[in-house]
Write a protein that holds these residues in place. Structure first.
Motif, PDB file in Angstrom:
ATOM      1  N   SER A   2      12.064  -0.982  -1.917  1.00  0.00           N
ATOM      2  CA  SER A   2      11.394  -0.460  -3.113  1.00  0.00           C
ATOM      3  C   SER A   2      10.008   0.069  -2.747  1.00  0.00           C
ATOM      4  O   SER A   2       9.437  -0.302  -1.710  1.00  0.00           O
ATOM      5  CB  SER A   2      11.258  -1.568  -4.165  1.00  0.00           C
ATOM      6  N   LEU A   3       9.495   0.928  -3.617  1.00  0.00           N
ATOM      7  CA  LEU A   3       8.165   1.499  -3.376  1.00  0.00           C
ATOM      8  C   LEU A   3       7.106   0.403  -3.274  1.00  0.00           C
ATOM      9  O   LEU A   3       6.207   0.451  -2.434  1.00  0.00           O
ATOM     10  CB  LEU A   3       7.792   2.440  -4.526  1.00  0.00           C
ATOM     11  N   ALA A   5       7.544  -2.721  -2.356  1.00  0.00           N
ATOM     12  CA  ALA A   5       7.715  -3.477  -1.116  1.00  0.00           C
ATOM     13  C   ALA A   5       7.148  -2.678   0.070  1.00  0.00           C
ATOM     14  O   ALA A   5       6.516  -3.244   0.969  1.00  0.00           O
ATOM     15  CB  ALA A   5       9.189  -3.799  -0.896  1.00  0.00           C
ATOM     16  N   GLU A   6       7.361  -1.374   0.046  1.00  0.00           N
ATOM     17  CA  GLU A   6       6.817  -0.509   1.112  1.00  0.00           C
ATOM     18  C   GLU A   6       5.284  -0.559   1.077  1.00  0.00           C
ATOM     19  O   GLU A   6       4.623  -0.679   2.099  1.00  0.00           O
ATOM     20  CB  GLU A   6       7.341   0.920   0.910  1.00  0.00           C
ATOM     21  N   LEU A   7       4.751  -0.508  -0.139  1.00  0.00           N
ATOM     22  CA  LEU A   7       3.301  -0.578  -0.331  1.00  0.00           C
ATOM     23  C   LEU A   7       2.770  -1.926   0.195  1.00  0.00           C
ATOM     24  O   LEU A   7       1.732  -1.988   0.869  1.00  0.00           O
ATOM     25  CB  LEU A   7       3.024  -0.427  -1.833  1.00  0.00           C
ATOM     26  N   ALA A   8       3.492  -2.990  -0.102  1.00  0.00           N
ATOM     27  CA  ALA A   8       3.078  -4.323   0.355  1.00  0.00           C
ATOM     28  C   ALA A   8       3.030  -4.366   1.884  1.00  0.00           C
ATOM     29  O   ALA A   8       2.121  -4.957   2.473  1.00  0.00           O
ATOM     30  CB  ALA A   8       4.027  -5.387  -0.188  1.00  0.00           C
ATOM     31  N   ARG A   9       3.996  -3.723   2.515  1.00  0.00           N
ATOM     32  CA  ARG A   9       3.990  -3.699   3.994  1.00  0.00           C
ATOM     33  C   ARG A   9       2.762  -2.968   4.529  1.00  0.00           C
ATOM     34  O   ARG A   9       2.155  -3.369   5.510  1.00  0.00           O
ATOM     35  CB  ARG A   9       5.270  -3.040   4.515  1.00  0.00           C
ATOM     36  N   GLU A  10       2.407  -1.878   3.847  1.00  0.00           N
ATOM     37  CA  GLU A  10       1.201  -1.134   4.272  1.00  0.00           C
ATOM     38  C   GLU A  10      -0.043  -1.995   4.065  1.00  0.00           C
ATOM     39  O   GLU A  10      -0.950  -2.013   4.897  1.00  0.00           O
ATOM     40  CB  GLU A  10       1.063   0.160   3.459  1.00  0.00           C
ATOM     41  N   GLY A  31       5.765  -9.370  -8.334  1.00  0.00           N
ATOM     42  CA  GLY A  31       6.334  -9.096  -9.650  1.00  0.00           C
ATOM     43  C   GLY A  31       7.220  -7.869  -9.566  1.00  0.00           C
ATOM     44  O   GLY A  31       7.248  -7.183  -8.547  1.00  0.00           O
ATOM     45  N   PRO A  32       7.948  -7.604 -10.643  1.00  0.00           N
ATOM     46  CA  PRO A  32       8.902  -6.496 -10.623  1.00  0.00           C
ATOM     47  C   PRO A  32       8.234  -5.125 -10.797  1.00  0.00           C
ATOM     48  O   PRO A  32       7.187  -5.017 -11.438  1.00  0.00           O
ATOM     49  CB  PRO A  32       9.825  -6.794 -11.813  1.00  0.00           C
ATOM     50  N   GLU A  33       8.879  -4.107 -10.242  1.00  0.00           N
ATOM     51  CA  GLU A  33       8.335  -2.744 -10.306  1.00  0.00           C
ATOM     52  C   GLU A  33       8.352  -2.199 -11.743  1.00  0.00           C
ATOM     53  O   GLU A  33       7.589  -1.300 -12.074  1.00  0.00           O
ATOM     54  CB  GLU A  33       9.180  -1.842  -9.392  1.00  0.00           C
ATOM     55  N   GLN A 108      -0.512   0.772  -6.564  1.00  0.00           N
ATOM     56  CA  GLN A 108       0.357  -0.191  -7.254  1.00  0.00           C
ATOM     57  C   GLN A 108       0.513   0.202  -8.722  1.00  0.00           C
ATOM     58  O   GLN A 108       1.614   0.191  -9.270  1.00  0.00           O
ATOM     59  CB  GLN A 108      -0.214  -1.616  -7.130  1.00  0.00           C
ATOM     60  N   LEU A 109      -0.615   0.562  -9.348  1.00  0.00           N
ATOM     61  CA  LEU A 109      -0.553   0.914 -10.771  1.00  0.00           C
ATOM     62  C   LEU A 109       0.212   2.222 -10.996  1.00  0.00           C
ATOM     63  O   LEU A 109       0.963   2.354 -11.960  1.00  0.00           O
ATOM     64  CB  LEU A 109      -1.969   1.002 -11.356  1.00  0.00           C
ATOM     65  N   GLU A 110       0.034   3.190 -10.065  1.00  0.00           N
ATOM     66  CA  GLU A 110       0.796   4.451 -10.176  1.00  0.00           C
ATOM     67  C   GLU A 110       2.296   4.181 -10.064  1.00  0.00           C
ATOM     68  O   GLU A 110       3.116   4.850 -10.688  1.00  0.00           O
ATOM     69  CB  GLU A 110       0.409   5.408  -9.044  1.00  0.00           C
ATOM     70  N   THR A 111       2.656   3.205  -9.254  1.00  0.00           N
ATOM     71  CA  THR A 111       4.081   2.892  -9.053  1.00  0.00           C
ATOM     72  C   THR A 111       4.651   2.150 -10.258  1.00  0.00           C
ATOM     73  O   THR A 111       5.734   2.465 -10.746  1.00  0.00           O
ATOM     74  CB  THR A 111       4.243   2.017  -7.781  1.00  0.00           C
ATOM     75  N   ILE A 112       3.921   1.153 -10.735  1.00  0.00           N
ATOM     76  CA  ILE A 112       4.434   0.304 -11.819  1.00  0.00           C
ATOM     77  C   ILE A 112       4.318   1.000 -13.181  1.00  0.00           C
ATOM     78  O   ILE A 112       5.169   0.835 -14.040  1.00  0.00           O
ATOM     79  CB  ILE A 112       3.680  -1.050 -11.840  1.00  0.00           C
ATOM     80  N   LYS A 113       3.255   1.778 -13.339  1.00  0.00           N
ATOM     81  CA  LYS A 113       2.972   2.417 -14.642  1.00  0.00           C
ATOM     82  C   LYS A 113       3.091   1.412 -15.791  1.00  0.00           C
ATOM     83  O   LYS A 113       3.926   1.562 -16.711  1.00  0.00           O
ATOM     84  CB  LYS A 113       3.924   3.588 -14.897  1.00  0.00           C
TER      85      LYS A 113
END
Ligand code: URA
Length: 198
Positions: A2-3, A5-10, A31-33, A108-113
């Motif tokens: 997921s986006l 999870a990828e962000l978390a890796r970065e 938390g969930p996307e 994160q906020l752009e992804t979760i909206k």
């Protein structure tokens, strides 16, 4: 992957400020996307640094109680911090550290909206409402762009202070109504009229 999870890796690899040198690991958030609500604290403390998860120490246990009291299951909301690495001895994050870390929260906020952002404490409130004072605006939902921001006291500050504790408990009780209000507006009102509801 997921986006988020990828962000978390970065985030785990981030060396944009010196906090990665003194902390054990980054704490990206959890938390969930598709979470409707995002809670934003200050920075990981000792427990969070050990476990790699946000709000798992005493302040986190209090946050869990507050979430339960508002009928918000912890696994349905997203929880993160302004700064992703623990500052040494839990000192306040420095302006340069906050700035270096800002891009992660923004992504994160752009992804979760999320529909609602709940700021916990003054550092996260300052990101959205820089000239406000928490004592004046806590618990009051404010429409900003395409989301609603609800500033709250930090659970760690409220935990051991009788009057603040009652205040934050009462403020959390308002969250279901804020969420229901947004959902009702989304269903019932054409987009152009939605702004005037807040
Ligand atoms: N306090 C915070 O602001 N964040 C955490 O994750 C834990 C304690």
């Amino acid at each position: 992957m997921s986006l988020l999870a990828e962000l978390a890796r970065e985030i785990m690899r981030c060396q944009d400020c010196d906090l990665h040198r003194t902390s054990t690991r980054a704490v990206p958030g959890e938390g969930p996307e598709n979470a409707s609500i995002v809670f934003i604290g200050e920075a990981p403390g000792w427990n969070e640094d050990q476990q790699g998860r946000p709000f798992v120490g005493p302040a986190g246990q209090f946050l869990d109680q507050l979430l339960a009291s508002a009928n918000l299951p912890r696994d349905k909301v997203y929880i993160t911090n302004i700064v992703k690495h623990r500052p040494p001895s839990n000192r306040d994050p420095l302006p340069a550290e906050i700035k270096a870390c800002e891009r992660w929260l923004d992504r994160q906020l752009e992804t979760i909206k999320p529909k609602i952002i709940v700021t916990l404490g003054r550092y996260s409130m300052s990101k959205f409402l820089p000239s406000e004072t928490i004592g004046k605006i806590h618990g009051v939902a404010r429409k900003m762009d395409n989301m609603v921001v609800v500033p709250m006291y930090h659970p760690a500050a409220a935990l051991h202070q009788g009057s603040l504790r009652k205040t934050i408990e009462a403020d959390f009780q308002k969250l279901p109504q804020v969420l229901a209000g947004i959902e009702q507006v989304e269903v019932a009102t054409p987009a152009a009229q939605q702004l005037s509801m807040f």
